[in-house]
Write a protein that holds these residues in place. Structure first.
Motif, PDB file in Angstrom:
ATOM      1  N   MET A   1       0.855  -1.205   0.000  1.00 27.99           N
ATOM      2  CA  MET A   1       0.000   0.000   0.000  1.00 27.99           C
ATOM      3  C   MET A   1       0.879   1.239   0.000  1.00 27.99           C
ATOM      4  N   ASP A   2       0.548   2.178  -0.822  1.00 29.06           N
ATOM      5  CA  ASP A   2       1.345   3.391  -0.942  1.00 29.06           C
ATOM      6  C   ASP A   2       1.021   4.325   0.217  1.00 29.06           C
ATOM      7  N   PRO A   3       2.000   4.591   1.092  1.00 26.79           N
ATOM      8  CA  PRO A   3       1.715   5.404   2.274  1.00 26.79           C
ATOM      9  C   PRO A   3       1.684   6.906   2.021  1.00 26.79           C
ATOM     10  N   SER A   4       2.029   7.334   0.818  1.00 31.15           N
ATOM     11  CA  SER A   4       2.064   8.786   0.611  1.00 31.15           C
ATOM     12  C   SER A   4       0.641   9.343   0.653  1.00 31.15           C
ATOM     13  N   ALA A   5       0.504  10.476   1.321  1.00 28.73           N
ATOM     14  CA  ALA A   5      -0.819  11.035   1.594  1.00 28.73           C
ATOM     15  C   ALA A   5      -1.590  11.331   0.322  1.00 28.73           C
ATOM     16  N   ALA A   6      -0.872  11.736  -0.732  1.00 28.57           N
ATOM     17  CA  ALA A   6      -1.544  12.143  -1.960  1.00 28.57           C
ATOM     18  C   ALA A   6      -2.420  11.024  -2.507  1.00 28.57           C
ATOM     19  N   ASN A   7      -1.980   9.765  -2.334  1.00 23.04           N
ATOM     20  CA  ASN A   7      -2.746   8.658  -2.895  1.00 23.04           C
ATOM     21  C   ASN A   7      -3.545   7.905  -1.839  1.00 23.04           C
ATOM     22  N   ASN A   8      -3.581   8.410  -0.636  1.00 22.44           N
ATOM     23  CA  ASN A   8      -4.219   7.680   0.449  1.00 22.44           C
ATOM     24  C   ASN A   8      -5.243   8.562   1.149  1.00 22.44           C
ATOM     25  N   PRO A   9      -6.517   8.431   0.784  1.00 19.28           N
ATOM     26  CA  PRO A   9      -7.540   9.319   1.355  1.00 19.28           C
ATOM     27  C   PRO A   9      -7.674   9.168   2.867  1.00 19.28           C
ATOM     28  N   GLU A  10      -7.436   7.944   3.364  1.00 17.19           N
ATOM     29  CA  GLU A  10      -7.554   7.746   4.813  1.00 17.19           C
ATOM     30  C   GLU A  10      -6.484   8.544   5.549  1.00 17.19           C
ATOM     31  N   LEU A  11      -5.271   8.527   5.024  1.00 17.34           N
ATOM     32  CA  LEU A  11      -4.165   9.265   5.618  1.00 17.34           C
ATOM     33  C   LEU A  11      -4.432  10.764   5.537  1.00 17.34           C
ATOM     34  N   LEU A  12      -4.970  11.187   4.412  1.00 21.90           N
ATOM     35  CA  LEU A  12      -5.285  12.600   4.222  1.00 21.90           C
ATOM     36  C   LEU A  12      -6.323  13.060   5.242  1.00 21.90           C
ATOM     37  N   ARG A  13      -7.353  12.241   5.433  1.00 25.97           N
ATOM     38  CA  ARG A  13      -8.394  12.572   6.406  1.00 25.97           C
ATOM     39  C   ARG A  13      -7.790  12.635   7.804  1.00 25.97           C
ATOM     40  N   PHE A  14      -6.941  11.657   8.110  1.00 22.75           N
ATOM     41  CA  PHE A  14      -6.260  11.629   9.408  1.00 22.75           C
ATOM     42  C   PHE A  14      -5.455  12.905   9.630  1.00 22.75           C
ATOM     43  N   LEU A  15      -4.676  13.312   8.607  1.00 18.73           N
ATOM     44  CA  LEU A  15      -3.831  14.497   8.744  1.00 18.73           C
ATOM     45  C   LEU A  15      -4.685  15.742   8.967  1.00 18.73           C
ATOM     46  N   ASN A  16      -5.808  15.851   8.247  1.00 18.10           N
ATOM     47  CA  ASN A  16      -6.708  16.992   8.450  1.00 18.10           C
ATOM     48  C   ASN A  16      -7.268  17.010   9.867  1.00 18.10           C
ATOM     49  N   GLU A  17      -7.687  15.842  10.362  1.00 17.51           N
ATOM     50  CA  GLU A  17      -8.219  15.760  11.729  1.00 17.51           C
ATOM     51  C   GLU A  17      -7.176  16.144  12.763  1.00 17.51           C
ATOM     52  N   GLU A  18      -5.955  15.643  12.571  1.00 17.00           N
ATOM     53  CA  GLU A  18      -4.891  15.968  13.522  1.00 17.00           C
ATOM     54  C   GLU A  18      -4.563  17.454  13.481  1.00 17.00           C
ATOM     55  N   GLU A  19      -4.611  18.028  12.295  1.00 18.64           N
ATOM     56  CA  GLU A  19      -4.359  19.461  12.169  1.00 18.64           C
ATOM     57  C   GLU A  19      -5.419  20.260  12.925  1.00 18.64           C
ATOM     58  N   GLN A  20      -6.683  19.861  12.772  1.00 20.91           N
ATOM     59  CA  GLN A  20      -7.778  20.504  13.514  1.00 20.91           C
ATOM     60  C   GLN A  20      -7.541  20.394  15.007  1.00 20.91           C
ATOM     61  N   ARG A  21      -7.180  19.183  15.440  1.00 21.17           N
ATOM     62  CA  ARG A  21      -6.951  18.938  16.859  1.00 21.17           C
ATOM     63  C   ARG A  21      -5.832  19.834  17.381  1.00 21.17           C
ATOM     64  N   VAL A  22      -4.740  19.943  16.629  1.00 24.73           N
ATOM     65  CA  VAL A  22      -3.605  20.778  17.049  1.00 24.73           C
ATOM     66  C   VAL A  22      -4.036  22.237  17.175  1.00 24.73           C
ATOM     67  N   MET A  23      -4.802  22.716  16.187  1.00 24.88           N
ATOM     68  CA  MET A  23      -5.253  24.111  16.227  1.00 24.88           C
ATOM     69  C   MET A  23      -6.154  24.366  17.429  1.00 24.88           C
ATOM     70  N   MET A  24      -7.041  23.427  17.720  1.00 22.28           N
ATOM     71  CA  MET A  24      -7.922  23.570  18.883  1.00 22.28           C
ATOM     72  C   MET A  24      -7.102  23.575  20.171  1.00 22.28           C
ATOM     73  N   ASN A  25      -6.151  22.653  20.280  1.00 21.44           N
ATOM     74  CA  ASN A  25      -5.300  22.596  21.470  1.00 21.44           C
ATOM     75  C   ASN A  25      -4.519  23.885  21.663  1.00 21.44           C
ATOM     76  N   GLU A  26      -4.050  24.448  20.558  1.00 22.01           N
ATOM     77  CA  GLU A  26      -3.289  25.692  20.645  1.00 22.01           C
ATOM     78  C   GLU A  26      -4.160  26.840  21.108  1.00 22.01           C
ATOM     79  N   ALA A  27      -5.396  26.902  20.610  1.00 23.61           N
ATOM     80  CA  ALA A  27      -6.321  27.957  21.033  1.00 23.61           C
ATOM     81  C   ALA A  27      -6.608  27.834  22.529  1.00 23.61           C
ATOM     82  N   VAL A  28      -6.864  26.624  22.990  1.00 24.13           N
ATOM     83  CA  VAL A  28      -7.125  26.406  24.414  1.00 24.13           C
ATOM     84  C   VAL A  28      -5.899  26.775  25.240  1.00 24.13           C
ATOM     85  N   ALA A  29      -4.720  26.358  24.791  1.00 24.29           N
ATOM     86  CA  ALA A  29      -3.486  26.637  25.543  1.00 24.29           C
ATOM     87  C   ALA A  29      -3.262  28.133  25.685  1.00 24.29           C
TER      88      ALA A  29
END
Lengths: 78, 88
Positions: free
Chosen positions: A1-29
């Motif tokens: 399975m190709d792990p690069s995000a460009a070809n992996n929608p699950e990885l892309l979704r994961f990265l977007n979710e983690e980015e959201q989480r980081v931004m929320m954590n930063e706002a709270v901090a």
């Protein structure tokens, strides 16, 4: 399975979710830091005083309200 | 990123997406913890160690311990206030 995000929608979704989480954590901090300085006038006790607790629960929302005022007022001064 | 130690793939193979996601989450959690600890250091030193002496007094130590508890509690209060749907 190709792990690069460009070809992996699950990885892309994961990265977007983690980015959201980081931004929320930063706002709270950041707001916790600001509100702690604003609301705690003396050394920390074994629980918050009623006024400290009240200040903390209102602080984040009032900060957001204030942000809106700043944005609106800078827009009207063009 | 450096080597993927959590699930060592054979030489030359790419890590699985699962391993990659796990590693990313672990690194983000570690970065978050580091930042929180550094913030608490600053806040608690400021509130509790008003005049550094030749050692940490028991009063200063218990103040720091309360400070950590309160700061974590404050983080929860702010987090709920920002991201819960309840009216305030």
């Amino acid at each position: 399975m190709d792990p690069s995000a460009a070809n992996n929608p699950e990885l892309l979704r994961f990265l977007n979710e983690e980015e959201q989480r980081v931004m929320m954590n930063e706002a709270v901090a950041k707001l916790t830091s600001v509100c702690w300085d604003k609301c705690l006038t003396s050394a920390p006790g074994s629980k918050f005083s009623p006024s400290e607790y009240s200040c903390l629960t209102h602080c984040a929302k009032r900060y957001a309200d204030m942000s809106m005022v700043i944005i609106r007022s800078t827009q009207s001064k063009k | 990123m450096d080597s993927y130690s959590s699930s060592s793939p054979p030489m030359g193979a790419s890590p699985s997406p699962e391993a990659l996601m796990e590693q990313i989450q672990a690194q983000l959690a570690e970065a978050y913890a580091k930042e929180l600890i550094e913030t608490m250091r600053e806040k608690c030193f400021d509130k509790c160690i008003t005049k550094p002496g030749s050692s940490l007094s028991s009063g200063e130590s218990s103040c720091v311990s309360r400070c950590v508890d309160r700061y974590l509690e404050a983080t929860g209060i702010i987090s709920r206030s920002l991201f819960s749907q309840q009216r305030h």
